[in-house]
Write an enzyme that holds these catalytic residues in place. Structure first.
Site, PDB file in Angstrom:
ATOM      1  N   THR A   1     -49.643  -4.205  36.739  1.00  0.00           N
ATOM      2  CA  THR A   1     -48.585  -4.181  35.729  1.00  0.00           C
ATOM      3  C   THR A   1     -49.127  -3.783  34.360  1.00  0.00           C
ATOM      4  O   THR A   1     -50.308  -3.998  34.075  1.00  0.00           O
ATOM      5  CB  THR A   1     -47.954  -5.591  35.630  1.00  0.00           C
ATOM      6  OG1 THR A   1     -47.155  -5.669  34.462  1.00  0.00           O
ATOM      7  CG2 THR A   1     -49.007  -6.678  35.536  1.00  0.00           C
ATOM      8  N   ASP A   2     -48.233  -3.279  33.517  1.00  0.00           N
ATOM      9  CA  ASP A   2     -48.648  -2.965  32.131  1.00  0.00           C
ATOM     10  C   ASP A   2     -48.845  -4.238  31.303  1.00  0.00           C
ATOM     11  O   ASP A   2     -49.408  -4.188  30.215  1.00  0.00           O
ATOM     12  CB  ASP A   2     -47.621  -2.045  31.454  1.00  0.00           C
ATOM     13  CG  ASP A   2     -46.225  -2.645  31.329  1.00  0.00           C
ATOM     14  OD1 ASP A   2     -45.985  -3.755  31.871  1.00  0.00           O
ATOM     15  OD2 ASP A   2     -45.358  -2.012  30.695  1.00  0.00           O
ATOM     16  N   GLU A   3     -48.397  -5.384  31.840  1.00  0.00           N
ATOM     17  CA  GLU A   3     -48.474  -6.621  31.045  1.00  0.00           C
ATOM     18  C   GLU A   3     -49.920  -7.069  30.812  1.00  0.00           C
ATOM     19  O   GLU A   3     -50.182  -7.869  29.919  1.00  0.00           O
ATOM     20  CB  GLU A   3     -47.629  -7.721  31.702  1.00  0.00           C
ATOM     21  CG  GLU A   3     -46.185  -7.262  31.873  1.00  0.00           C
ATOM     22  CD  GLU A   3     -45.199  -8.352  32.268  1.00  0.00           C
ATOM     23  OE1 GLU A   3     -45.435  -9.524  31.979  1.00  0.00           O
ATOM     24  OE2 GLU A   3     -44.159  -7.993  32.863  1.00  0.00           O
TER      25      GLU A   3
ATOM     26  N   TYR B   1     -48.932 -15.203  34.141  1.00  0.00           N
ATOM     27  CA  TYR B   1     -48.721 -14.084  35.078  1.00  0.00           C
ATOM     28  C   TYR B   1     -49.652 -12.925  34.752  1.00  0.00           C
ATOM     29  O   TYR B   1     -50.405 -12.455  35.612  1.00  0.00           O
ATOM     30  CB  TYR B   1     -47.253 -13.617  35.035  1.00  0.00           C
ATOM     31  CG  TYR B   1     -47.039 -12.257  35.682  1.00  0.00           C
ATOM     32  CD1 TYR B   1     -47.248 -12.068  37.042  1.00  0.00           C
ATOM     33  CD2 TYR B   1     -46.624 -11.160  34.916  1.00  0.00           C
ATOM     34  CE1 TYR B   1     -47.068 -10.817  37.638  1.00  0.00           C
ATOM     35  CE2 TYR B   1     -46.429  -9.910  35.497  1.00  0.00           C
ATOM     36  CZ  TYR B   1     -46.655  -9.752  36.861  1.00  0.00           C
ATOM     37  OH  TYR B   1     -46.473  -8.511  37.443  1.00  0.00           O
TER      38      TYR B   1
ATOM     39  N   LYS C   1     -52.831 -11.261  36.838  1.00  0.00           N
ATOM     40  CA  LYS C   1     -52.878  -9.842  37.259  1.00  0.00           C
ATOM     41  C   LYS C   1     -54.110  -9.162  36.660  1.00  0.00           C
ATOM     42  O   LYS C   1     -54.777  -8.364  37.318  1.00  0.00           O
ATOM     43  CB  LYS C   1     -51.599  -9.102  36.833  1.00  0.00           C
ATOM     44  CG  LYS C   1     -50.334  -9.516  37.587  1.00  0.00           C
ATOM     45  CD  LYS C   1     -50.376  -9.224  39.082  1.00  0.00           C
ATOM     46  CE  LYS C   1     -50.346  -7.757  39.414  1.00  0.00           C
ATOM     47  NZ  LYS C   1     -50.210  -7.526  40.871  1.00  0.00           N
TER      48      LYS C   1
HETATM   49  P1  NAD Z   1     -41.566  -9.668  44.135  1.00  0.00           P
HETATM   50  O1  NAD Z   1     -41.752 -11.035  43.561  1.00  0.00           O
HETATM   51  O2  NAD Z   1     -40.198  -9.119  44.267  1.00  0.00           O
HETATM   52  O3  NAD Z   1     -42.200  -9.626  45.610  1.00  0.00           O
HETATM   53  C1  NAD Z   1     -43.442 -10.181  45.897  1.00  0.00           C
HETATM   54  C2  NAD Z   1     -43.604 -10.198  47.416  1.00  0.00           C
HETATM   55  O4  NAD Z   1     -44.910 -10.747  47.709  1.00  0.00           O
HETATM   56  C3  NAD Z   1     -42.579 -11.087  48.131  1.00  0.00           C
HETATM   57  O5  NAD Z   1     -42.114 -10.428  49.284  1.00  0.00           O
HETATM   58  C4  NAD Z   1     -43.379 -12.325  48.493  1.00  0.00           C
HETATM   59  O6  NAD Z   1     -42.894 -12.973  49.663  1.00  0.00           O
HETATM   60  C5  NAD Z   1     -44.767 -11.746  48.711  1.00  0.00           C
HETATM   61  N1  NAD Z   1     -45.826 -12.741  48.517  1.00  0.00           N
HETATM   62  C6  NAD Z   1     -45.964 -13.602  47.460  1.00  0.00           C
HETATM   63  N2  NAD Z   1     -47.059 -14.360  47.638  1.00  0.00           N
HETATM   64  C7  NAD Z   1     -47.638 -13.956  48.804  1.00  0.00           C
HETATM   65  C8  NAD Z   1     -48.811 -14.341  49.512  1.00  0.00           C
HETATM   66  N3  NAD Z   1     -49.593 -15.322  49.051  1.00  0.00           N
HETATM   67  N4  NAD Z   1     -49.116 -13.703  50.656  1.00  0.00           N
HETATM   68  C9  NAD Z   1     -48.313 -12.707  51.134  1.00  0.00           C
HETATM   69  N5  NAD Z   1     -47.183 -12.314  50.520  1.00  0.00           N
HETATM   70  C10 NAD Z   1     -46.854 -12.922  49.367  1.00  0.00           C
HETATM   71  O7  NAD Z   1     -42.515  -8.738  43.283  1.00  0.00           O
HETATM   72  P2  NAD Z   1     -42.282  -7.222  42.814  1.00  0.00           P
HETATM   73  O8  NAD Z   1     -41.482  -7.219  41.581  1.00  0.00           O
HETATM   74  O9  NAD Z   1     -41.848  -6.413  43.971  1.00  0.00           O
HETATM   75  O10 NAD Z   1     -43.768  -6.833  42.416  1.00  0.00           O
HETATM   76  C11 NAD Z   1     -44.652  -6.255  43.385  1.00  0.00           C
HETATM   77  C12 NAD Z   1     -45.971  -5.923  42.713  1.00  0.00           C
HETATM   78  O11 NAD Z   1     -45.752  -4.996  41.660  1.00  0.00           O
HETATM   79  C13 NAD Z   1     -46.648  -7.134  42.070  1.00  0.00           C
HETATM   80  O12 NAD Z   1     -48.040  -7.033  42.284  1.00  0.00           O
HETATM   81  C14 NAD Z   1     -46.304  -7.023  40.612  1.00  0.00           C
HETATM   82  O13 NAD Z   1     -47.318  -7.608  39.813  1.00  0.00           O
HETATM   83  C15 NAD Z   1     -46.276  -5.511  40.446  1.00  0.00           C
HETATM   84  N6  NAD Z   1     -45.402  -4.996  39.363  1.00  0.00           N
HETATM   85  C16 NAD Z   1     -44.091  -5.388  39.278  1.00  0.00           C
HETATM   86  C17 NAD Z   1     -43.275  -4.857  38.288  1.00  0.00           C
HETATM   87  C18 NAD Z   1     -41.815  -5.234  38.181  1.00  0.00           C
HETATM   88  O14 NAD Z   1     -41.160  -4.820  37.210  1.00  0.00           O
HETATM   89  N7  NAD Z   1     -41.244  -5.952  39.123  1.00  0.00           N
HETATM   90  C19 NAD Z   1     -43.794  -3.928  37.390  1.00  0.00           C
HETATM   91  C20 NAD Z   1     -45.143  -3.545  37.498  1.00  0.00           C
HETATM   92  C21 NAD Z   1     -45.922  -4.087  38.509  1.00  0.00           C
HETATM   93  P1  TYD Z   2     -38.138 -10.032  33.006  1.00  0.00           P
HETATM   94  O1  TYD Z   2     -37.117  -9.286  33.795  1.00  0.00           O
HETATM   95  O2  TYD Z   2     -38.448 -11.452  33.361  1.00  0.00           O
HETATM   96  O3  TYD Z   2     -39.478  -9.148  33.019  1.00  0.00           O
HETATM   97  P2  TYD Z   2     -40.843  -9.320  32.137  1.00  0.00           P
HETATM   98  O4  TYD Z   2     -40.854 -10.629  31.473  1.00  0.00           O
HETATM   99  O5  TYD Z   2     -41.892  -9.222  33.206  1.00  0.00           O
HETATM  100  O6  TYD Z   2     -40.834  -8.177  31.185  1.00  0.00           O
HETATM  101  O7  TYD Z   2     -37.699 -10.006  31.486  1.00  0.00           O
HETATM  102  C1  TYD Z   2     -37.428  -8.787  30.813  1.00  0.00           C
HETATM  103  C2  TYD Z   2     -37.135  -9.116  29.375  1.00  0.00           C
HETATM  104  O8  TYD Z   2     -35.909  -9.861  29.318  1.00  0.00           O
HETATM  105  C3  TYD Z   2     -38.190 -10.010  28.736  1.00  0.00           C
HETATM  106  O9  TYD Z   2     -38.330  -9.625  27.356  1.00  0.00           O
HETATM  107  C4  TYD Z   2     -37.600 -11.404  28.815  1.00  0.00           C
HETATM  108  C5  TYD Z   2     -36.108 -11.151  28.714  1.00  0.00           C
HETATM  109  N1  TYD Z   2     -35.234 -12.100  29.444  1.00  0.00           N
HETATM  110  C6  TYD Z   2     -34.144 -12.684  28.792  1.00  0.00           C
HETATM  111  O10 TYD Z   2     -33.905 -12.420  27.603  1.00  0.00           O
HETATM  112  N2  TYD Z   2     -33.357 -13.533  29.492  1.00  0.00           N
HETATM  113  C7  TYD Z   2     -33.580 -13.862  30.796  1.00  0.00           C
HETATM  114  O11 TYD Z   2     -32.819 -14.672  31.379  1.00  0.00           O
HETATM  115  C8  TYD Z   2     -34.689 -13.250  31.461  1.00  0.00           C
HETATM  116  C9  TYD Z   2     -35.003 -13.567  32.898  1.00  0.00           C
HETATM  117  C10 TYD Z   2     -35.490 -12.369  30.746  1.00  0.00           C
END
Ligand code: NAD
Ligand code: TYD
Length: 349
Positions: A131-133, A156, A160
């Protein structure tokens, strides 16, 4: 011919990635290892679950014995590591769960791959999805580059960042053939409704308050999830071993502007008078340590590998809303049970 282990394939991004690889590469064998936490849902993969090149295994990436036996059984040639605990708010409540999966789980996976591929690293790829975070929080200007120093600020992002460091350590120490990408916020179908966009879609449908943290001035760079999956595909096949690629949407929105746009589109789609949904906007207590702004510079990915986001945000958002409106059963199922306890713990009744 490749045999690829995808971890976390039942989650949001993982399910799109699994679908892309299973359908685009019928001669690859895809094994999806997922623990099926609250965020994992096999319904996300219903359309491909019977594909001959797809297998699901329920299990934990922190179980090294399981990983070793899966490597022995399938002789994986590649790993696409998506599994993670992914929600910042949950990491504030329960940081240890994030250490267990994101740090310990990733190191177990690295260890299993290193042991199995020892002496034969040729043509293998360990791709870590991040992630970019990890780069921290930007002020009003500037971007995250691949060279930006890590400065994670939530449990988080710290977990990461730690996993990214371990991936690079295995590359430098053991010559494990790794690739890493760091992506901005994703949105799209199958997004669990604890994250901002699907949570607000769900609440608008149900006429519930839209909780905006602080003043809603925080900025995120949103990318349609299928564009992320496409970038991973390109990097997996054409990216350089040992390299990092930033993936982003060139699409910055303050949270409040984003939710106003969402309200506008949903009023039209739900046939409600203009301005109805925006009345649900409610400013609530800010998230602890809330990062102000994320913005990715994805020039390297564009120049080296030719990737660009394909969708304009308004269109991506419209497609996302349509998906949720057409999949209310999915939404109702994932928001019953434990979700109710999580929701009232976070936001009250
Ligand atoms: P998500 O929470 O929707 O899904 C995570 C999946 O991992 C789920 O299916 C869960 O059951 C599985 N999981 C969790 N713990 C586990 C374990 N111990 N063993 C096996 N499986 C396990 O997450 P996402 O949003 O799809 O993110 C996927 C990846 O992409 C992550 O690594 C996250 O850091 C990265 N990412 C997400 C975003 C975003 O905006 N969602 C952006 C950049 C990077
Ligand atoms: P989120 O979807 O949790 O992603 P991330 O924190 O990983 O960027 O949140 C996106 C943005 O929205 C973040 O600035 C937090 C804000 N947010 C709210 O304002 N209200 C909410 O209920 C949630 C879940 C997030």
């Amino acid at each position: 011919m490749q045999t690829i282990l995808i971890t976390g394939g039942a989650g949001f991004i993982g399910s799109h990635l699994t679908r892309l690889f299973v359908t685009k590469y019928p001669n690859y064998k895809i094994v999806n290892l997922d623990k099926l936490t609250y965020a994992g849902n096999l319904e996300n993969l219903k359309d491909i679950e019977n594909s001959p090149n797809y297998t699901f295994v329920k299990g934990d990436i922190a179980d090294l014995d399981l990983l070793t036996s899966l490597f022995n059984q399938y002789n994986f040639t590649g790993v696409l590591h998506c599994a993670a605990e992914s929600h910042v708010d949950r990491s504030i409540t329960d940081p240890l769960a994030f250490v267990k999966t994101n740090v310990v789980g990733t190191v177990c996976l690295l260890q299993a791959a290193k042991e199995h591929w020892k002496g034969n690293m040729e043509d293998k790829i360990f791709y870590h999805i991040s992630t970019d975070e990890v780069y921290g929080s930007l002020g009003e200007e500037g971007f995250f580059y691949e060279t930006t120093s890590y400065d994670p600020r939530s449990p988080y992002s710290a977990s990461k960042a730690s996993s990214d460091h371990f991936v690079r350590a295995y590359y430098h120490t053991y010559k494990l053939p790794v690739k890493i990408s760091n992506c901005s916020n994703n949105y799209g179908p199958y997004h669990f409704p604890e994250k901002l966009i699907p949570l607000c879609i769900h609440n608008i449908i149900n006429n519930k308050p839209l909780p905006i943290y602080g003043k809603g001035e925080n900025v995120r760079d949103w990318l349609f999830v299928e564009d992320h999956a496409r970038a991973i595909d390109i990097i997996f096949h054409n990216g350089k071993i040992g390299d990092t690629y930033n993936i982003g949407g060139h699409n910055e929105w303050t949270n409040i502007d984003l939710i106003r746009e969402l309200c506008k589109q949903m009023d039209v789609k739900l046939g409600r008078p203009e301005g109805t949904s925006a009345q649900l906007i409610t400013f609530v207590k800010d998230r602890a340590g809330h990062d102000l702004r994320y913005a990715i510079d994805a020039t390297k990915l564009k120049n080296d590998l030719g990737w660009m986001p394909s969708l304009q945000f308004e269109e991506g958002l419209s497609r996302t809303i349509d998906w949720y409106l057409n999949n209310t059963e999915w939404l109702n199922r994932v928001t019953s049970g434990q979700y109710q306890d999580y929701y009232s713990g976070m936001y009250g009744k």
